[in-house]
Design a protein around this motif. Structure first.
Motif, PDB file in Angstrom:
ATOM      1  N   GLY A  22      -2.292   8.622  -0.887  1.00  0.00           N
ATOM      2  CA  GLY A  22      -1.845   8.866  -2.260  1.00  0.00           C
ATOM      3  C   GLY A  22      -1.767   7.620  -3.120  1.00  0.00           C
ATOM      4  N   VAL A  23      -1.772   6.453  -2.506  1.00  0.00           N
ATOM      5  CA  VAL A  23      -1.608   5.217  -3.283  1.00  0.00           C
ATOM      6  C   VAL A  23      -2.812   4.279  -3.162  1.00  0.00           C
ATOM      7  CG1 VAL A  23       0.905   5.285  -3.138  1.00  0.00           C
ATOM      8  CG2 VAL A  23      -0.401   4.114  -1.351  1.00  0.00           C
ATOM      9  N   LEU A  24      -3.843   4.696  -2.435  1.00  0.00           N
ATOM     10  CA  LEU A  24      -5.008   3.824  -2.242  1.00  0.00           C
ATOM     11  C   LEU A  24      -6.010   4.052  -3.371  1.00  0.00           C
ATOM     12  CD1 LEU A  24      -5.911   1.790   0.013  1.00  0.00           C
ATOM     13  CD2 LEU A  24      -7.445   3.594   0.801  1.00  0.00           C
ATOM     14  N   PRO A  25      -6.260   3.046  -4.209  1.00  0.00           N
ATOM     15  CA  PRO A  25      -7.153   3.246  -5.357  1.00  0.00           C
ATOM     16  C   PRO A  25      -8.629   3.158  -4.969  1.00  0.00           C
ATOM     17  CG  PRO A  25      -6.315   1.012  -5.371  1.00  0.00           C
ATOM     18  CD  PRO A  25      -5.658   1.705  -4.210  1.00  0.00           C
ATOM     19  N   GLU A  26      -9.454   3.813  -5.769  1.00  0.00           N
ATOM     20  CA  GLU A  26     -10.902   3.724  -5.600  1.00  0.00           C
ATOM     21  C   GLU A  26     -11.471   2.823  -6.684  1.00  0.00           C
ATOM     22  OE1 GLU A  26     -14.977   6.484  -5.561  1.00  0.00           O
ATOM     23  OE2 GLU A  26     -12.997   7.409  -5.866  1.00  0.00           O
ATOM     24  N   ALA A  27     -12.362   1.933  -6.296  1.00  0.00           N
ATOM     25  CA  ALA A  27     -12.999   1.050  -7.271  1.00  0.00           C
ATOM     26  C   ALA A  27     -13.792   1.879  -8.275  1.00  0.00           C
ATOM     27  CB  ALA A  27     -13.912   0.060  -6.568  1.00  0.00           C
ATOM     28  N   GLY A  28     -13.686   1.519  -9.541  1.00  0.00           N
ATOM     29  CA  GLY A  28     -14.358   2.256 -10.596  1.00  0.00           C
ATOM     30  C   GLY A  28     -13.464   3.266 -11.278  1.00  0.00           C
ATOM     31  N   SER A  29     -12.253   3.436 -10.750  1.00  0.00           N
ATOM     32  CA  SER A  29     -11.296   4.353 -11.367  1.00  0.00           C
ATOM     33  C   SER A  29     -10.461   3.597 -12.400  1.00  0.00           C
ATOM     34  CB  SER A  29     -10.386   4.969 -10.301  1.00  0.00           C
ATOM     35  OG  SER A  29      -9.570   3.963  -9.713  1.00  0.00           O
ATOM     36  N   ASP A  30      -9.563   4.326 -13.056  1.00  0.00           N
ATOM     37  CA  ASP A  30      -8.688   3.688 -14.043  1.00  0.00           C
ATOM     38  C   ASP A  30      -7.744   2.677 -13.397  1.00  0.00           C
ATOM     39  OD1 ASP A  30      -9.867   5.234 -15.988  1.00  0.00           O
ATOM     40  OD2 ASP A  30      -8.332   6.813 -15.911  1.00  0.00           O
ATOM     41  N   ASP A  31      -7.480   2.843 -12.112  1.00  0.00           N
ATOM     42  CA  ASP A  31      -6.530   1.960 -11.424  1.00  0.00           C
ATOM     43  C   ASP A  31      -7.157   0.665 -10.917  1.00  0.00           C
ATOM     44  OD1 ASP A  31      -4.444   3.826 -11.756  1.00  0.00           O
ATOM     45  OD2 ASP A  31      -5.118   4.940  -9.976  1.00  0.00           O
ATOM     46  N   GLY A  41      -8.210   4.707   3.960  1.00  0.00           N
ATOM     47  CA  GLY A  41      -9.462   4.289   3.338  1.00  0.00           C
ATOM     48  C   GLY A  41     -10.673   4.928   3.998  1.00  0.00           C
ATOM     49  N   LEU A  42     -10.643   5.056   5.322  1.00  0.00           N
ATOM     50  CA  LEU A  42     -11.758   5.681   6.033  1.00  0.00           C
ATOM     51  C   LEU A  42     -11.865   7.165   5.683  1.00  0.00           C
ATOM     52  CD1 LEU A  42     -11.365   4.060   9.593  1.00  0.00           C
ATOM     53  CD2 LEU A  42     -12.783   3.289   7.675  1.00  0.00           C
ATOM     54  N   GLU A  43     -10.738   7.855   5.658  1.00  0.00           N
ATOM     55  CA  GLU A  43     -10.761   9.290   5.351  1.00  0.00           C
ATOM     56  C   GLU A  43     -11.237   9.551   3.924  1.00  0.00           C
ATOM     57  OE1 GLU A  43      -7.130  10.710   8.360  1.00  0.00           O
ATOM     58  OE2 GLU A  43      -6.826  10.656   6.181  1.00  0.00           O
ATOM     59  N   LEU A  44     -10.749   8.766   2.971  1.00  0.00           N
ATOM     60  CA  LEU A  44     -11.181   8.935   1.581  1.00  0.00           C
ATOM     61  C   LEU A  44     -12.662   8.589   1.420  1.00  0.00           C
ATOM     62  CD1 LEU A  44      -8.039   7.433  -0.199  1.00  0.00           C
ATOM     63  CD2 LEU A  44      -8.780   9.834  -0.250  1.00  0.00           C
ATOM     64  N   GLU A  52      -1.773 -12.643   0.106  1.00  0.00           N
ATOM     65  CA  GLU A  52      -2.329 -11.634  -0.796  1.00  0.00           C
ATOM     66  C   GLU A  52      -2.166 -10.249  -0.181  1.00  0.00           C
ATOM     67  OE1 GLU A  52      -6.423 -10.890  -3.371  1.00  0.00           O
ATOM     68  OE2 GLU A  52      -6.494 -12.085  -1.537  1.00  0.00           O
ATOM     69  N   ASP A  53      -1.813  -9.283  -1.011  1.00  0.00           N
ATOM     70  CA  ASP A  53      -1.635  -7.904  -0.561  1.00  0.00           C
ATOM     71  C   ASP A  53      -2.555  -7.013  -1.391  1.00  0.00           C
ATOM     72  OD1 ASP A  53      -0.785  -5.646   0.643  1.00  0.00           O
ATOM     73  OD2 ASP A  53       1.228  -5.622  -0.210  1.00  0.00           O
ATOM     74  N   PHE A  54      -3.563  -6.461  -0.736  1.00  0.00           N
ATOM     75  CA  PHE A  54      -4.558  -5.673  -1.467  1.00  0.00           C
ATOM     76  C   PHE A  54      -5.136  -4.621  -0.539  1.00  0.00           C
ATOM     77  CE2 PHE A  54      -8.910  -4.730  -2.733  1.00  0.00           C
ATOM     78  CZ  PHE A  54      -8.804  -4.529  -4.101  1.00  0.00           C
ATOM     79  N   SER A  55      -5.361  -3.429  -1.076  1.00  0.00           N
ATOM     80  CA  SER A  55      -6.023  -2.373  -0.311  1.00  0.00           C
ATOM     81  C   SER A  55      -6.703  -1.421  -1.283  1.00  0.00           C
ATOM     82  CB  SER A  55      -5.022  -1.615   0.572  1.00  0.00           C
ATOM     83  OG  SER A  55      -3.956  -1.093  -0.200  1.00  0.00           O
ATOM     84  N   ALA A  56      -7.955  -1.093  -0.987  1.00  0.00           N
ATOM     85  CA  ALA A  56      -8.732  -0.205  -1.852  1.00  0.00           C
ATOM     86  C   ALA A  56     -10.013   0.180  -1.122  1.00  0.00           C
ATOM     87  CB  ALA A  56      -9.051  -0.890  -3.178  1.00  0.00           C
ATOM     88  N   TYR A  57     -10.763   1.088  -1.741  1.00  0.00           N
ATOM     89  CA  TYR A  57     -12.064   1.459  -1.184  1.00  0.00           C
ATOM     90  C   TYR A  57     -13.043   1.684  -2.325  1.00  0.00           C
ATOM     91  CZ  TYR A  57     -11.449   6.422  -2.435  1.00  0.00           C
ATOM     92  OH  TYR A  57     -11.289   7.600  -3.117  1.00  0.00           O
ATOM     93  N   ALA A  58     -14.321   1.641  -1.990  1.00  0.00           N
ATOM     94  CA  ALA A  58     -15.368   1.833  -3.000  1.00  0.00           C
ATOM     95  C   ALA A  58     -16.535   2.571  -2.373  1.00  0.00           C
ATOM     96  CB  ALA A  58     -15.831   0.491  -3.554  1.00  0.00           C
ATOM     97  N   ILE A  81      -2.231   0.249  10.079  1.00  0.00           N
ATOM     98  CA  ILE A  81      -3.363   1.087  10.456  1.00  0.00           C
ATOM     99  C   ILE A  81      -3.436   2.334   9.590  1.00  0.00           C
ATOM    100  CG2 ILE A  81      -2.102   2.359  12.246  1.00  0.00           C
ATOM    101  CD1 ILE A  81      -4.721   2.310  13.893  1.00  0.00           C
ATOM    102  N   GLN A  82      -2.286   2.806   9.092  1.00  0.00           N
ATOM    103  CA  GLN A  82      -2.291   3.985   8.218  1.00  0.00           C
ATOM    104  C   GLN A  82      -3.093   3.719   6.940  1.00  0.00           C
ATOM    105  OE1 GLN A  82       0.363   2.690   9.665  1.00  0.00           O
ATOM    106  NE2 GLN A  82       1.472   4.303  10.774  1.00  0.00           N
ATOM    107  N   THR A  83      -2.988   2.505   6.408  1.00  0.00           N
ATOM    108  CA  THR A  83      -3.737   2.157   5.195  1.00  0.00           C
ATOM    109  C   THR A  83      -5.233   2.126   5.476  1.00  0.00           C
ATOM    110  OG1 THR A  83      -1.856   0.804   4.475  1.00  0.00           O
ATOM    111  CG2 THR A  83      -3.949   0.472   3.340  1.00  0.00           C
TER     112      THR A  83
END
Length: 277
Positions: free
Chosen positions: A127-136, A251-254, A213-219, A245-247
């Motif tokens: 619910g909190v992992l952003p996708e690159a190219g989105s508004d977030d 990312g893998l599931e999304l 640095e704290d960062f997590s996302a997928y593209a 590992i949940q994060t």
């Protein structure tokens, strides 16, 4: 009577021996006088150049250490290193382990996961992992962090790279990480895939442990394969002091959902184009 000098061969006339000796001395002396002094000097010069001259080229004086090629060992596999290089990571410390089965963990000096297969509930992280190219999250920011993460992974002392299928699918994943703690659990989470030569996977996850640095996302992006056919690939980036590992699983599931959606869209478009013809 005539005595024979000590050391002269028995039966040899002493006068003849002395004559031969004198003749030899004269011959050697005349030969030395016949040689120019420059020849003697040059012979010394050549000998000095071959052993002591400070003007020798470095290529002559340098002594290299012999090595055997190919110089492969656990953690140093040329084929796998080239595959990692195509993913943007170069194992500069020559210690990168491809992990596809439990035995590979032992080779890498890691313990096996306490639970296998490992079930991971990633609902909250999704619910909190952003996708690159989105508004977030813009693609520029994602690309910048991804490149920095690849560079830092390349400098890591050891790289652990679990590979397999996302559970319930046949979509391949490669995780490139520097975490000895996460690697066994990631292998336990992934479904084992048939062992093949190293090749790039539809999903690549870059996981860097031990940073402020704290960062997590997928593209997800569309590329063309060697035959010019369009396909989608995904990248997951998780960076932090202690990545969870949940994060990573989120990312893998999304990513799987995005890849399947793109595949369905291309299939539908191809059917429409075929019907229009």
């Amino acid at each position: 009577s005539v005595s024979t000098p000590r050391g002269a061969p028995s039966g040899e006339h002493p006068t003849m021996s002395r004559a031969v000796f004198v003749l030899a001395q004269r011959s050697a002396s005349s030969s030395s006088r016949a040689l120019p002094s420059s020849f003697i000097a040059s012979s010394h010069t050549v000998r000095l150049f071959a052993t002591e001259s400070p003007g020798l080229p470095e290529s002559v004086t340098r002594i290299g250490k012999a090595s055997v090629f190919p110089n492969e060992y656990p953690g140093q596999n040329y084929s796998f290193n080239w595959s990692l290089n195509a993913d943007g990571v170069t194992p500069l410390k020559k210690s990168a382990f491809r992990i596809t089965k439990p035995l590979d963990l032992k080779v890498a000096g890691l313990e096996q996961a306490k639970t296998s297969p490992l079930k991971v509930n990633a609902a909250a992280a999704r619910g909190v992992l952003p996708e690159a190219g989105s508004d977030d999250l813009s693609f520029d920011t994602f690309d910048e962090v991804t490149q920095r993460t690849k560079d830092l992974l390349s400098l890591s002392d050891h790289l652990y790279c679990p590979e397999g299928h996302v559970p319930g699918t046949r979509i391949g994943v490669r995780v490139i990480c520097n975490s000895a703690k996460l690697a066994p659990n990631l292998l336990a989470y992934l479904e084992r895939a048939p062992r093949r030569e190293p090749q790039n996977q539809p999903i690549t996850a870059y996981v860097l442990e031990g940073t402020e640095e704290d960062f997590s996302a997928y593209a997800i992006e569309e590329v063309e394969d060697q035959q010019g056919v369009a396909k989608s690939v995904a990248a997951v980036v998780v960076v932090g002091k202690n990545p969870k590992i949940q994060t990573i699983v989120a990312g893998l599931e999304l990513s799987v959902e995005g890849l399947l959606a793109d595949e369905e869209e291309r299939k539908k478009k191809a059917e429409e184009e075929a019907a229009a013809e």
